[in-house]
Design a protein around this motif. Structure first.
Motif, short mmCIF file in Angstrom:
data_model
loop_
_atom_site.label_atom_id
_atom_site.label_comp_id
_atom_site.label_asym_id
_atom_site.label_seq_id
_atom_site.Cartn_x
_atom_site.Cartn_y
_atom_site.Cartn_z
N ARG A 91 0.82 -1.22 0.00
CA ARG A 91 0.00 0.00 0.00
C ARG A 91 0.85 1.26 0.00
NH1 ARG A 91 -3.91 -0.78 5.02
NH2 ARG A 91 -1.94 -1.43 5.96
N ASP A 92 2.15 1.09 0.20
CA ASP A 92 3.04 2.25 0.30
C ASP A 92 4.43 1.84 -0.20
OD1 ASP A 92 4.33 4.61 0.89
OD2 ASP A 92 4.49 4.20 3.04
N LEU A 93 4.70 2.10 -1.46
CA LEU A 93 5.99 1.73 -2.06
C LEU A 93 6.83 2.98 -2.25
CD1 LEU A 93 7.82 -0.41 -3.37
CD2 LEU A 93 6.63 0.03 -5.54
N MET A 94 8.08 2.91 -1.80
CA MET A 94 8.98 4.04 -1.90
C MET A 94 10.22 3.63 -2.68
SD MET A 94 10.27 6.56 1.18
CE MET A 94 8.59 6.81 1.76
N LEU A 95 10.50 4.34 -3.79
CA LEU A 95 11.68 4.09 -4.61
C LEU A 95 12.80 5.01 -4.17
CD1 LEU A 95 9.42 2.75 -6.29
CD2 LEU A 95 10.59 3.57 -8.35
N ILE A 96 14.01 4.46 -4.04
CA ILE A 96 15.18 5.23 -3.61
C ILE A 96 16.31 5.00 -4.61
CG2 ILE A 96 16.87 5.64 -1.79
CD1 ILE A 96 14.11 6.31 -0.84
N THR A 97 16.94 6.08 -5.07
CA THR A 97 18.09 5.95 -5.95
C THR A 97 18.96 7.20 -5.83
OG1 THR A 97 18.79 5.35 -8.18
CG2 THR A 97 16.97 6.90 -8.01
N GLY A 98 19.93 7.34 -6.74
CA GLY A 98 20.81 8.50 -6.73
C GLY A 98 20.45 9.47 -7.84
N SER A 99 21.03 10.65 -7.80
CA SER A 99 20.69 11.70 -8.76
C SER A 99 21.04 11.31 -10.19
CB SER A 99 21.39 13.01 -8.40
OG SER A 99 22.80 12.83 -8.41
N SER A 100 22.06 10.47 -10.37
CA SER A 100 22.45 10.06 -11.71
C SER A 100 21.40 9.19 -12.38
CB SER A 100 23.78 9.30 -11.66
OG SER A 100 23.65 8.12 -10.89
N MET A 101 20.45 8.67 -11.59
CA MET A 101 19.41 7.80 -12.13
C MET A 101 18.03 8.43 -11.95
SD MET A 101 20.93 4.18 -10.79
CE MET A 101 19.59 3.24 -11.53
N ARG A 102 18.00 9.75 -12.02
CA ARG A 102 16.73 10.46 -11.76
C ARG A 102 15.64 10.08 -12.75
NH1 ARG A 102 15.08 15.96 -13.21
NH2 ARG A 102 13.33 16.56 -11.88
N ALA A 103 16.00 9.88 -14.02
CA ALA A 103 14.99 9.54 -15.01
C ALA A 103 14.34 8.20 -14.70
CB ALA A 103 15.61 9.52 -16.41
N SER A 104 15.15 7.22 -14.31
CA SER A 104 14.61 5.91 -13.95
C SER A 104 13.72 6.01 -12.72
CB SER A 104 15.75 4.92 -13.69
OG SER A 104 16.51 4.71 -14.87
N LEU A 105 14.08 6.89 -11.80
CA LEU A 105 13.28 7.10 -10.60
C LEU A 105 11.92 7.68 -10.97
CD1 LEU A 105 13.20 7.21 -7.44
CD2 LEU A 105 14.04 9.55 -7.64
N LEU A 106 11.91 8.72 -11.81
CA LEU A 106 10.66 9.35 -12.22
C LEU A 106 9.76 8.39 -12.98
CD1 LEU A 106 12.04 12.81 -13.45
CD2 LEU A 106 10.68 12.40 -11.38
N GLU A 107 10.36 7.65 -13.92
CA GLU A 107 9.58 6.72 -14.72
C GLU A 107 9.08 5.56 -13.86
OE1 GLU A 107 7.94 5.13 -18.40
OE2 GLU A 107 8.32 7.08 -17.48
N GLY A 108 9.88 5.12 -12.91
CA GLY A 108 9.44 4.06 -12.02
C GLY A 108 8.25 4.47 -11.18
N CYS A 109 8.32 5.66 -10.59
CA CYS A 109 7.19 6.16 -9.78
C CYS A 109 5.92 6.29 -10.62
CB CYS A 109 7.54 7.52 -9.18
SG CYS A 109 8.72 7.44 -7.83
N LEU A 110 6.07 6.85 -11.81
CA LEU A 110 4.91 7.02 -12.69
C LEU A 110 4.28 5.67 -13.03
CD1 LEU A 110 3.07 8.51 -14.71
CD2 LEU A 110 4.93 8.36 -16.38
N LYS A 111 5.12 4.73 -13.47
CA LYS A 111 4.58 3.48 -13.98
C LYS A 111 4.06 2.56 -12.87
CE LYS A 111 4.47 3.83 -18.36
NZ LYS A 111 4.77 5.23 -18.50
N PHE A 112 4.70 2.52 -11.72
CA PHE A 112 4.15 1.71 -10.63
C PHE A 112 2.81 2.29 -10.19
CE2 PHE A 112 8.47 -0.04 -10.03
CZ PHE A 112 8.14 -1.38 -9.88
N SER A 113 2.71 3.61 -10.11
CA SER A 113 1.44 4.24 -9.73
C SER A 113 0.37 3.97 -10.77
CB SER A 113 1.62 5.75 -9.57
OG SER A 113 2.54 6.06 -8.55
N GLU A 114 0.75 4.09 -12.04
CA GLU A 114 -0.20 3.93 -13.15
C GLU A 114 -0.70 2.50 -13.27
OE1 GLU A 114 -0.20 4.44 -18.04
OE2 GLU A 114 1.52 5.06 -16.85
N THR A 115 0.20 1.54 -13.13
CA THR A 115 -0.16 0.15 -13.40
C THR A 115 -0.66 -0.60 -12.18
OG1 THR A 115 2.12 -0.61 -13.04
CG2 THR A 115 1.50 0.01 -15.29
#
Length: 368
Positions: free
Chosen positions: A219-243
């Motif tokens: 019910r509460d998923l939190m993605l953690i990464t570094g600044s060099s992988m910001r795009a993967s972080l953004l896309e991951g949050c979007l797609k996990f929320s969407e799907t």
């Protein structure tokens, strides 16, 4: 809109699609190349504005750091409304690139029109022929990944990032920023990354399926990464929320440590995306260890086996990533995509059926 395809099959197609885009780049880039061949344009572009929404914006983020390094000018990913509201402070020699995978984003179309009216050079980027956005740029850059008949973009996102990489490599050569030999080296590195992708998919499959079953009641998923992988972080949050259709948050590790940690509850699940090396990786390993000792449920991609405690390695995916300093965004997205597809299925969600079929029609956010 109801879809009929299989998102998992599209993920599996990604390596071949990216390879074909690389080999067919001359055709893909032909229309946009004319912009740089115009008399007086060489060296005159003062900045690049990349705009899109959702996965298109995330793809812009994924390409922007490399583009800025390559071109030696400011390259800024922004949402379409920012383009429209801040047009007066944009340099009059700017290049504005509007991205819409399906070519139907009304906000991106308006942003391109506003930029064109100001006299800026504009490029429309899309994966679909004869869509509305193709009529709103001086040139069109097609993302040649084929139609994605599924409720969540997978191959389209990765193919868009790659196509933007190729565009900026071409732009750098045409404006004298790199030589032909340097261009060839960049292309060779891209081939190496895409050639490694089938192995990543094979290594990820079992782990993603098992981990998806563990996330079935999350019910509460939190993605953690570094600044060099910001795009993967953004896309991951979007797609996990969407799907998976529950709120998903994501933070760079240092941002998380400055306040967000107070929002962690007993329901929080962690998914870590570890960069290849550097300070951020060290900090993330310490953060991972802290919450491991406290007994939180957490899963990790690319955590070294030496950092795993007994009984925890089953929650860690160790892939043989190339870890290219510029192009790793292409490979790190694959396990995330596979995981959110499996997780949505485990939760009984049909990605091809929209949760709210009336939303875009009411909001006017996409052209039907």
């Amino acid at each position: 809109m109801i879809y009929h395809g299989d998102a998992l099959e599209y993920i599996g197609e990604t390596p071949d699609i990216l390879s074909r885009i690389i080999e067919g780049q001359a055709s893909v880039l032909q229309d946009c190349g004319k912009i740089f061949d115009r008399e007086g344009i060489r060296g005159e572009i003062s900045e690049v504005i990349l705009t899109g929404s959702g996965s298109s914006y995330n793809a812009a983020v994924g390409a922007s750091v490399f583009a800025q390094k390559l071109l030696g000018i400011r390259v800024t990913p922004v949402y379409p409304v920012t383009v429209m509201e801040e047009m007066d402070v944009v340099s009059d020699k700017a290049l504005v690139i509007g991205i819409s995978q399906q070519g139907t984003s009304t906000a991106v179309i308006r942003a391109l029109d506003a930029a064109g009216e100001k006299g800026f050079c504009t490029v429309a980027v899309t994966g679909e022929y004869e869509t509305e956005i193709t009529r709103h740029g001086e040139a069109v850059l097609y993302v040649e990944c084929g139609y994605e008949d599924a409720g969540a973009t997978t191959k389209g996102y990765t193919a868009t990032v790659l196509t933007l990489f190729l565009f900026f490599i071409m732009a750098a050569e045409k404006t004298g920023r790199i030589t032909g030999m340097q261009k060839a080296e960049y292309i060779s590195r891209l081939r190496r990354v895409t050639g490694n992708m089938p192995g990543i998919l094979e290594e990820s499959f079992g782990w993603c399926k098992r981990t998806a079953d563990k996330l079935v009641n999350s019910r509460d998923l939190m993605l953690i990464t570094g600044s060099s992988m910001r795009a993967s972080l953004l896309e991951g949050c979007l797609k996990f929320s969407e799907t998976c259709r529950f709120p998903v948050r994501g933070y760079e590790a240092e941002e998380f440590m400055h306040g967000i940690y107070n929002a962690v509850t007993e329901d929080t699940d962690f998914l870590y995306l570890f960069p290849a090396d550097g300070y951020e990786k060290m900090r993330m390993e310490k953060l991972y260890g802290y919450y491991r000792e406290k007994g939180y449920r957490h899963y990790a991609v690319n955590l070294p086996e030496t950092a795993c405690s007994e009984g925890q390695c089953a929650n860690v995916l160790c892939c043989h990533f190339i870890n290219d300093p510029d192009f790793s965004v292409l490979e790190y997205m694959l396990p995330q995509q596979m995981l959110f597809v499996f997780a949505s299925r485990a939760r009984g969600i049909d990605l091809n059926l929209p949760k709210d079929p009336e939303f875009h029609k009411y909001m006017g956010s996409k052209i039907e």
